[in-house]
Motif scaffolding. Structure first.
Motif, short mmCIF file in Angstrom:
data_model
loop_
_atom_site.label_atom_id
_atom_site.label_comp_id
_atom_site.label_asym_id
_atom_site.label_seq_id
_atom_site.Cartn_x
_atom_site.Cartn_y
_atom_site.Cartn_z
N GLN A 113 0.54 -1.56 -0.20
CA GLN A 113 -0.05 -0.09 -0.20
C GLN A 113 0.97 0.99 0.11
OE1 GLN A 113 -1.47 -2.70 1.27
NE2 GLN A 113 -2.28 -2.26 -0.28
N PRO A 146 2.15 5.09 -1.26
CA PRO A 146 0.79 5.98 -1.32
C PRO A 146 1.79 6.07 -3.02
CG PRO A 146 2.47 6.92 0.20
CD PRO A 146 2.52 5.44 0.39
N LEU A 198 8.10 3.32 -1.59
CA LEU A 198 8.45 2.33 -0.50
C LEU A 198 9.31 1.59 -0.98
CD1 LEU A 198 5.43 2.11 1.63
CD2 LEU A 198 7.92 4.10 1.99
N TYR A 199 8.84 0.57 -2.44
CA TYR A 199 8.99 -0.58 -2.76
C TYR A 199 9.69 -0.22 -4.19
CZ TYR A 199 7.97 -1.69 1.69
OH TYR A 199 8.01 -1.35 3.19
N ILE A 216 9.85 8.74 4.39
CA ILE A 216 8.29 8.53 4.58
C ILE A 216 7.97 7.44 5.25
CG2 ILE A 216 8.42 7.12 2.60
CD1 ILE A 216 5.98 8.12 2.25
N GLN A 217 6.87 7.31 5.82
CA GLN A 217 7.08 5.98 6.57
C GLN A 217 6.01 4.92 6.17
OE1 GLN A 217 8.81 6.09 9.95
NE2 GLN A 217 9.55 7.99 9.28
N LYS A 218 7.01 3.39 6.41
CA LYS A 218 5.96 2.57 6.08
C LYS A 218 4.35 2.11 5.54
CE LYS A 218 5.38 -1.07 9.58
NZ LYS A 218 6.13 -2.28 10.05
N GLY A 227 2.88 5.76 5.07
CA GLY A 227 2.85 6.94 4.16
C GLY A 227 3.30 8.10 5.24
N TYR A 287 5.12 10.82 7.67
CA TYR A 287 6.35 10.89 7.83
C TYR A 287 7.07 10.99 8.97
CZ TYR A 287 5.18 11.74 2.86
OH TYR A 287 4.90 12.03 2.05
#
Ligand code: SRM
Ligand code: FAD
Ligand code: SF4
Ligand code: FES
Lengths: 111, 811
Positions: free
Chosen positions: A49, A51, A66-67, B554-556, B558, B560
């Protein structure tokens, strides 16, 4: 039937950028490419998930921040070895305004 | 019985034949013809004569006294025009007839003159003999010369004339100089060196005609209409074996005069030697093989057994002041592979061409020290498969008893995890290979192994090597990404040398395969451009990773994290209160004291960022860049103000360093620390730059690491004053900024260029150090701005959703 809803001016989204649309159930993201095409997708990568609105836009692709999954803005499909799909929504620009077809969004909400 | 030997041409090959024959003391009656009005001289030394480093007398190898002493009859200034091979007589243009028992062609080559209009004007010369050289030497300071041809000879002519103060322009047909020996980035290095000498270089320039006035050259006109005015035009576009005389007189010729292994031509008693010959399809342009031929010919003439074998030749070429080395064969081919090493900062380029585990060619620019070592291996046909990985670094890196790293990988079970980031096992990779993946890129695409932090790529390659066996070639220079075939190093070099100052310029000029790059190349390009052209390039937030675009991590989920700067790890009760207030106001779920001596507010919502920043700004704090490829923290210990062991003001120095360096963007993040004594409580010995205070001053270490790799710093210098620490740290930052590959931490970069080089530049060379500091300051003028303040002031709307359909739905 389509319900075209005015989201805002095209200029509010940077070229090769995106903005979030708060929507019932799930945030969406509206993307603008370098050549001013616009796309609307669910703002969440199929993998964990991330963003997508925060990803780097290149061509008609966006890279998950993120990935690093790469998602097609046109089809919502994950590219390369990754498998998954993000829902996409009809969106267009008229008179410098971004118009989103919200019919399916509310349908989703209803379902 | 005395035999009559006639030699046509008194060039370098003939000179060498005579040396051998006269040494051997055979019984010869020798006549030597030369069209040039002189005997043998060292033609390859014409360039030092041109530039004024040597006189012509110094390069003469055989003078009149020598010929007289050896009893060689000389006919200098006489051209042989005809041969009667039945009667065994040669005729000269002076009307003389000379009989021979044995005849040797040593006619060398003729410079090729493009037959364009104006080529026969006065003032158009080649670069082959003393006359050409003298014509160029006759130019006086400020006069103009044009050289057509950006190969070795043309560049030597240009450099030689430039050394005399002549205003020289080189016109080259191809896209870069010496395209046969160098590829584009290296060609640019050479071009840059020449431009630095004041020479104008025009590549991809096609000459149309030479314009004259009163029979004398006036200008060169290019086919785009440009006119380059000149007092002299030197055409250095290649040579052709001089075969006309041989051909007219019935000798078999191809590109050169055909000879066998004994240097015999197709006609009885006639031999040929030097650049005029063709042997087994090869023609020649360098002296080494000619000297071998001369030796063979002398023996054959003496009736001894000898045969000429064309060996690989190497040359250390010197275009006045630029080191070049080349040996062997460089042509591309499917059965060949390249190993390339570049060090843009030092202007070094090395390329090896391999075929079947043997080196067949080597080209080097800038650093030619290992040339002979490579040359030796080319000659010996050494199998280099064992040392392939370190080969390019030269003999210094060889030796020792390296165990075979592959056997360990081969022994791993299928379920051994190879890629920790993506949980990919050896078995998965082997499966992908069996399904057709043959290189790292394909493995990355099909299994994701090595697609994250990349530390496993070496292992993945070894699995490839083990599984594919000989079919796998270890990759050398990996392209930046799928958008280009160029490596990071190439791109950086080209951005500088081609003065590319925008992203479209880079993508256009360097032939990007995609319209606007991808998430791999764009952040790197954005960095290179802003680092190289701080005043011209405009930073592109859309080409930055989200953290640098939104100035937060950014954190996992979403959200910050927000980390304000605490210079030197120092804070105040007021700052702490403001942080606490902000944490309350924005419902920050987690407050963590970081490993970098400051406080992290984790779990801030994206929309709240501008507001929380404003609050922190109001309390006097700026962004800590905890998200940036830039200066992170400068950790300090309490130092001599408090600690009984402290030798210097470590805290104060740390604060000064952080105040000077914050805000700058770097290839990867940069962390510093200053410890007050060797007990090293600030952990300075594992930082990118770490200072340890001692009684006598400061020990500055660089290139430490404590993340994925752990590495102690290496000593850059010991200095006595804080100012010197500031200067060296700043210069180190800048040299790293200007040269490192994007995402190389300093320790990785220093491992590539060598600490010695860094020291030479910033410790030993004060001028360069100051220039680096100056450039850093120029960049800081533009980039040392608090991004939080800027974003909060005029870009806050970008952090908000563009529309809210939830409200609408409710309505
Ligand atoms: C916040 C902090 C942990 C903490 O709470 O203490 C932290 C957090 C992260 N570190 Fe770190 N590192 C933190 C100190 C360190 C340290 C210790 C230090 O700085 O003294 C190290 C080892 C020293 C070093 O850098 O050599 C460290 C080595 C890494 C690495 C490995 C770097 C390497 O070159 O090997 C990464 C990965 C990377 O940067 O590519 C990383 C990456 C990260 C990221 C940014 C991962 C990411 O991309 O999301 C983490 C962000 C967490 C978050 O969600 O906010 N972090 N990280 C520390 C912030 C320090 C600061 O005040 O700015
Ligand atoms: C400026 C310059 C720099 C060079 N630098 C290098 C270098 O760094 N390294 C390297 O290996 N090589 C270099 N070379 C090349 C090298 O000089 C040649 O390979 C070598 O000189 C060739 O020797 P040769 O005896 O075959 O021919 P030449 O030296 O050309 O001698 C041939 C001679 O024959 C004479 N001749 C021709 N036809 C007739 C005729 N019909 N009658 C009478 N005489 C005739 C010509 O006048 C000429 O003097 C350089 C060349 C030049 C011009
Ligand atoms: S550095 Fe620390 S916080 Fe970051 S990912 Fe690794 S363990 Fe987690
Ligand atoms: S271990 Fe494979 S990418 Fe990090």
């Amino acid at each position: 039937m389509s319900t075209w809803t005015d989201i805002g001016p095209l200029d509010a989204v940077r070229r090769r950028g995106a903005r979030i649309i708060k929507a019932p159930g799930q945030d969406l993201a509206v993307f603008r490419t370098i050549d001013d095409q616009v796309f609307a997708l669910v703002n969440a990568c199929p993998y964990r998930q991330g963003p997508l609105s925060e990803g780097i836009v290149h061509g008609t692709l966006v890279t998950d921040p993120l990935y690093n999954w790469v998602i097609s803005l046109e089809t919502g499909e994950a590219q390369g070895a990754d498998e998954g799909r993000v829902d996409t929504f009809p969106v267009k620009v008229e008179g410098g305004r971004i118009l989103l077809d919200t019919s399916s969004i509310y349908q989703r909400q209803a379902a | 019985m005395t035999q009559k030997l006639v030699i046509i041409g008194a060039g370098m090959a003939a000179g060498r034949v005579l040396d051998h024959l006269t040494d051997a003391g055979g019984d010869w009656d020798i006549t030597l013809f030369n069209a040039e009005p002189r005997g043998t001289y060292n033609r390859i030394m014409l360039s030092p004569v041109l530039s004024g480093e040597k006189t012509f007398d110094e390069i003469v190898t055989h003078d009149d006294a020598w010929y007289a002493d050896k009893g060689v009859a000389t006919k200098f200034g006489v051209k042989v025009t005809e041969i009667d091979s039945a009667a065994q007589i040669v005729r000269g243009d002076d009307g003389s007839e000379t009989a021979y028992d044995k005849l040797v062609f040593a006619t060398g080559s003729n410079p090729f003159i493009i037959p364009m209009p104006g080529h026969d004007l006065d003032g158009v010369v080649a670069y082959r003999d003393l006359e050409d050289t003298e014509a160029m030497m006759a130019l006086t300071e400020g006069q103009k010369a044009v050289v057509i041809g950006g190969g070795l000879l043309g560049l030597e002519a240009a450099a030689g004339m430039a050394a005399r103060g002549v205003d020289v322009t080189v016109v080259h047909l191809m896209g870069h100089l010496m395209e046969r020996q160098l590829d584009e980035p290296a060609g640019y290095l050479l071009r840059k060196a020449l431009v630095d000498k004041g020479i104008t270089v025009k590549c991809s320039a096609n000459s149309k005609q030479i314009l004259g006035e009163n029979g004398k050259v006036k200008a060169l006109q290019l086919d785009d209409g440009t006119e380059l005015p000149c007092d002299l035009l030197c055409m250095a576009v290649g040579i052709r074996p001089s075969i006309a005389l041989a051909q007219e007189n019935g000798l078999a010729v191809g590109r050169g005069i055909h000879v066998d292994d004994q240097m015999r031509t197709s006609v009885e008693n006639i031999y040929a030697v030097g650049e005029c010959v063709e042997h087994n399809g090869d023609i020649f342009g360098l002296v080494a093989p000619l000297f071998d031929q001369a030796k063979v010919l002398a023996k054959v003439l003496q009736g001894e057994e000898a045969e000429f074998v064309n060996r690989e030749v190497s040359t250390k070429l010197k275009v006045t002041g630029c080191d070049l080395f080349s040996a062997g064969d460089f042509a591309d081919g499917d059965d060949r592979e390249d190993i390339v090493f570049r060090d843009p900062a030092r202007g070094v380029y090395k390329r090896l061409v391999l075929k079947e585990d043997k080196i067949i060619g080597a080209v080097m620019y800038g650093d030619t020290a290992d040339g002979n070592w490579f040359y030796g291996m080319i000659k010996d046909g050494t199998d280099v498969s064992e040392m392939r990985d370190t080969l390019i670094f030269g003999p210094a890196y060889q030796g020792g008893t390296a165990e075979d790293p592959l056997s360990a990988v081969a022994a791993l079970p299928d379920d051994a995890e190879i890629c920790g980031c993506n949980g990919v096992c050896k078995g998965d990779i082997v499966k992908a290979i069996n399904a057709g993946a043959t290189d790292l890129g394909a493995i990355k695409a099909t299994t994701k192994a090595s697609a994250s932090c990349g530390t496993c790529s070496g292992l993945v390659e070894q699995v490839l090597a083990v599984t594919l066996g000989d079919d796998f070639v270890m990759p050398t220079a990996e392209p930046m990404c799928g958008c280009t075939d160029l490596t990071h190093e190439d791109v950086r070099l080209l951005i500088k040398s081609k003065e590319l100052k925008s992203m479209p310029a880079v993508m256009q000029e360097l032939g990007w395969k995609t319209s606007c790059g991808c998430h791999v190349c764009r952040p790197a390009l954005n960095y290179y451009l802003l680092a190289d052209w701080p005043e011209d390039y405009i930073d592109d937030p859309q080409s930055r990773f989200i953290n640098e675009r939104k100035h937060a991590n950014i954190q996992k989920d979403g959200t910050y994290s927000v980390v304000p700067r605490m210079f030197g790890g120092m804070t105040t009760p007021d700052e702490l209160r403001a942080i606490a207030d902000a944490a309350d106001k924005y419902n920050v779920p987690t407050v963590h004291v970081t490993g970098g001596q400051r406080i992290d507010l984790l779990g801030v919502k994206g929309e709240d960022l501008p507001a929380i920043w404003k609050d922190l700004n109001d309390a006097g704090m700026v962004s800590g860049h905890a998200y940036a490829k830039g200066l992170r923290t400068v950790k300090t210990c309490v130092g001599k103000d408090h600690c009984r062991f402290g030798t210097q003001d470590s805290t104060g120095l740390g604060i000064k360093l952080e105040k000077a360096l914050w805000g700058s963007w770097t290839p990867h993040k940069v962390k510093l620390a200053v410890s007050g004594c060797p007990r090293n409580c600030a952990e300075a010995t594992c930082k990118d730059i770490g200072v340890v205070c001692v009684d006598s001053g400061y020990q500055i270490g660089v290139a430490g690491a404590a993340g994925m790799d752990v590495k102690e710093t290496e000593r850059l210098a010991d200095v006595a004053t804080e100012q010197e620490v500031m200067d060296l740290a700043t210069a180190f930052m800048q040299i790293y900024r200007e040269n490192a590959k994007y995402l190389d931490r300093p320790y990785k970069w220093v491992a590539k260029v060598g600490l010695d080089w860094v020291k030479e530049q910033i410790v030993d060379n004060v001028e360069e150090r100051n220039a680096l500091i100056e450039r850093f300051k120029i960049s800081q003028k533009i980039y040392q701005k608090d991004p939080w303040a800027e974003e909060a002031a005029d870009k806050a709307d970008q952090y908000e959703p563009i529309a809210n359909l939830v409200l609408e739905a409710a309505e």
